[in-house]
Scaffold this active site. Structure first.
Site, PDB file in Angstrom:
ATOM      1  N   TRP A 127      -0.217  -7.230  -5.937  1.00  0.00           N
ATOM      2  CA  TRP A 127      -1.401  -6.488  -6.389  1.00  0.00           C
ATOM      3  C   TRP A 127      -1.992  -7.250  -7.588  1.00  0.00           C
ATOM      4  O   TRP A 127      -1.263  -7.509  -8.560  1.00  0.00           O
ATOM      5  CB  TRP A 127      -0.957  -5.079  -6.793  1.00  0.00           C
ATOM      6  CG  TRP A 127      -2.048  -4.162  -7.233  1.00  0.00           C
ATOM      7  CD1 TRP A 127      -3.235  -3.943  -6.620  1.00  0.00           C
ATOM      8  CD2 TRP A 127      -2.039  -3.312  -8.389  1.00  0.00           C
ATOM      9  NE1 TRP A 127      -3.961  -3.011  -7.310  1.00  0.00           N
ATOM     10  CE2 TRP A 127      -3.251  -2.606  -8.403  1.00  0.00           C
ATOM     11  CE3 TRP A 127      -1.105  -3.087  -9.411  1.00  0.00           C
ATOM     12  CZ2 TRP A 127      -3.574  -1.694  -9.405  1.00  0.00           C
ATOM     13  CZ3 TRP A 127      -1.424  -2.176 -10.402  1.00  0.00           C
ATOM     14  CH2 TRP A 127      -2.645  -1.486 -10.399  1.00  0.00           C
ATOM     15  N   ASP A 208       8.017  -1.277  -7.796  1.00  0.00           N
ATOM     16  CA  ASP A 208       6.751  -0.545  -7.850  1.00  0.00           C
ATOM     17  C   ASP A 208       6.623   0.178  -6.512  1.00  0.00           C
ATOM     18  O   ASP A 208       6.521  -0.467  -5.468  1.00  0.00           O
ATOM     19  CB  ASP A 208       5.604  -1.545  -8.070  1.00  0.00           C
ATOM     20  CG  ASP A 208       4.271  -0.836  -8.279  1.00  0.00           C
ATOM     21  OD1 ASP A 208       4.232   0.407  -8.194  1.00  0.00           O
ATOM     22  OD2 ASP A 208       3.270  -1.541  -8.526  1.00  0.00           O
ATOM     23  N   ALA A 210       4.285   2.771  -4.788  1.00  0.00           N
ATOM     24  CA  ALA A 210       3.015   3.497  -4.937  1.00  0.00           C
ATOM     25  C   ALA A 210       2.579   4.168  -3.638  1.00  0.00           C
ATOM     26  O   ALA A 210       1.596   4.903  -3.632  1.00  0.00           O
ATOM     27  CB  ALA A 210       1.930   2.531  -5.410  1.00  0.00           C
ATOM     28  N   LYS A 243      -1.524   8.252  -4.278  1.00  0.00           N
ATOM     29  CA  LYS A 243      -1.837   8.118  -2.856  1.00  0.00           C
ATOM     30  C   LYS A 243      -1.158   9.211  -2.038  1.00  0.00           C
ATOM     31  O   LYS A 243      -1.785   9.845  -1.207  1.00  0.00           O
ATOM     32  CB  LYS A 243      -1.382   6.746  -2.343  1.00  0.00           C
ATOM     33  CG  LYS A 243      -1.481   5.625  -3.350  1.00  0.00           C
ATOM     34  CD  LYS A 243      -2.838   5.004  -3.463  1.00  0.00           C
ATOM     35  CE  LYS A 243      -2.924   4.151  -4.702  1.00  0.00           C
ATOM     36  NZ  LYS A 243      -3.836   3.072  -4.700  1.00  0.00           N
TER      37      LYS A 243
HETATM   38  C1  LMR Z   1      -5.635  -0.900  -4.596  1.00  0.00           C
HETATM   39  O1  LMR Z   1      -4.798  -1.809  -4.579  1.00  0.00           O
HETATM   40  O2  LMR Z   1      -6.715  -0.972  -3.996  1.00  0.00           O
HETATM   41  C2  LMR Z   1      -5.323   0.366  -5.336  1.00  0.00           C
HETATM   42  O3  LMR Z   1      -4.066   0.298  -5.904  1.00  0.00           O
HETATM   43  C3  LMR Z   1      -6.383   0.745  -6.284  1.00  0.00           C
HETATM   44  C4  LMR Z   1      -6.440  -0.136  -7.492  1.00  0.00           C
HETATM   45  O4  LMR Z   1      -6.440   0.427  -8.586  1.00  0.00           O
HETATM   46  O5  LMR Z   1      -6.516  -1.355  -7.365  1.00  0.00           O
END
Ligand code: LMR
Length: 393
Positions: A127, A208, A210, A243
């Site tokens: 991410w 992590d 999520a 989520k």
């Molecule tokens: C994403 O990866 O799109 C989500 O976790 C939202 C974000 O805050 O980036």
């Protein structure tokens, strides 16, 4: 003094959200930001959340502060949800945080406090905000191989080889399930092999998680996290409720710390201290809703049922897309889309082709070719498949 400020690099995911909003085409398809959408493109308030909110509105008679670490019943309920009975509750310290990102940020800060020299191993790719926060905190990042561009699965040999270069005092960041951005995940035996590397290197894992409940189910998605937590002396876990409870804007998350060998007062006290320094008391509204849902049999059952509908809906979309692409491309090279789990899949194509699909067909996916599968519906699956084939992916 503020004239000395310089422009910050915009966040790619948030920028895409803006571009989508500004696009006037009516047949545009949003596969950008990781937000669940139903078949009509709406991000619904889950039934149990709405019911809990109603009850809370009736019953709540004060808005005074709760605890610096969050409400103890929220922390207990979340530790149970994520860890089950993998570790004794008494060995888990925790603080409620503003969303999963708040937990990630606190985990990195805690690591830096404990060892200013810590290197943080992150999957390539991960991410993007992981990297951005680490960079902002001035922490050294080491990328470990993760995604195999050929197979669109996990490059497990590469991953293990790279993780073996970690040492005690380093942090290894793992995605508990539904890897963001790739959708490619570790199998049970692969988690075991990662645990062996953790033992050999002495590095500390951070997980992590999520998207628990979006991949293979609530327990299955937590299985890797539970294995790791049970096997190692030290572990950090950042969990998000954004989520799986659909309460994105309520900012609800939790950081858990297992630190066998550390004075428990110091471990919990440091988490509390970090909350106090960064935002003082964590937000309570979303945490209260989550607690009410998890601790009430009827609300919990309804929440689990709706979450399961969402999960199965995403799986169906994956299968439809893989099938549609097989028909249109005359090959099974997109079969990986049905194997990936969670909200995302990385298509594995160039940013030029991603841009081409946006310009020519109004398909909005993140520049690294991450698609939010929940952004699709039965009508848009063929549109996407056509755009992918037309672009020559
Ligand atoms: C994403 O990866 O799109 C989500 O976790 C939202 C974000 O805050 O980036």
């Amino acid at each position: 003094m503020f004239e000395h400020l310089t422009a910050q690099k915009p966040d790619g995911i948030l920028m895409l959200m803006q571009m989508y909003r500004e696009d006037t085409r009516t047949d545009k398809v949003d596969l950008g930001v990781g937000v669940y959408k139903d078949a009509t493109g709406n991000t619904p308030i889950m039934r149990a959340v709405k019911a809990a909110e109603h009850q809370l509105w009736e019953a709540q008679d004060t808005k005074t502060y709760v605890g610096l670490a969050g409400a103890p019943d929220f922390n207990d309920a979340m530790v149970n949800l994520v860890l089950g009975d993998a570790v004794p509750r008494t060995s888990v310290h925790s603080v409620a945080t503003p969303g999963g990102t708040g937990a990630v940020r606190q985990a990195f800060e805690l690591t830096r406090m404990a060892n200013p020299e810590a290197r943080v191993f992150v999957s390539n790719p991960t991410w993007p905000n992981h990297l951005s926060i680490l960079d902002y905190l001035g922490m050294e990042t080491v990328l470990y191989r993760y995604f195999d561009d050929e197979t669109r699965g996990v490059d497990f040999d590469g991953m293990i080889a790279d993780l073996k270069t970690a040492k005690k005092g380093d942090l290894i960041l793992l995605h508990g399930c539904c890897h963001n951005p790739t959708g490619a995940n570790l199998t049970g035996p692969q988690w075991d092999a990662v645990i062996a590397v953790l033992h050999d290197t002495g590095a500390t894992p951070m997980i992590d998680i999520a998207y628990q409940g979006f991949g293979d189910g609530l327990d299955a998605d937590a299985a890797g996290t539970r294995k790791v937590a049970a096997a190692v002396p030290e572990c950090l876990i950042a969990a998000s409720c954004s989520k799986n409870f659909g309460i994105y804007r309520e900012r609800t998350g939790i950081l858990m710390l297992i630190a066998n060998g550390t004075d428990t007062g110091i471990a919990q006290g440091t988490l509390n201290f970090l909350n106090r320094q960064n935002y003082s008391f964590p937000p309570d509204h979303g945490a209260r809703l989550v607690t009410m849902i998890l601790n009430d049999d009827a609300l919990r059952a309804d929440w689990m049922a709706e979450l399961e509908e969402m999960r199965l809906g995403m799986l169906t979309l994956r299968e439809q897309l893989a099938k549609e692409l097989e028909t249109r491309s005359g090959s099974n090279r997109f079969g990986f889309l049905a194997e990936h789990r969670g909200m995302f899949s990385r298509l594995g194509t160039s940013s030029d082709l991603v841009e081409k699909m946006r310009t020519d067909s109004g398909i909005y996916m993140v520049g690294d070719s991450r698609m939010n599968i929940a952004g699709l519906n039965a009508q848009t699956v063929p549109i996407l498949a056509e755009a992918i084939v037309k672009a020559g992916v």
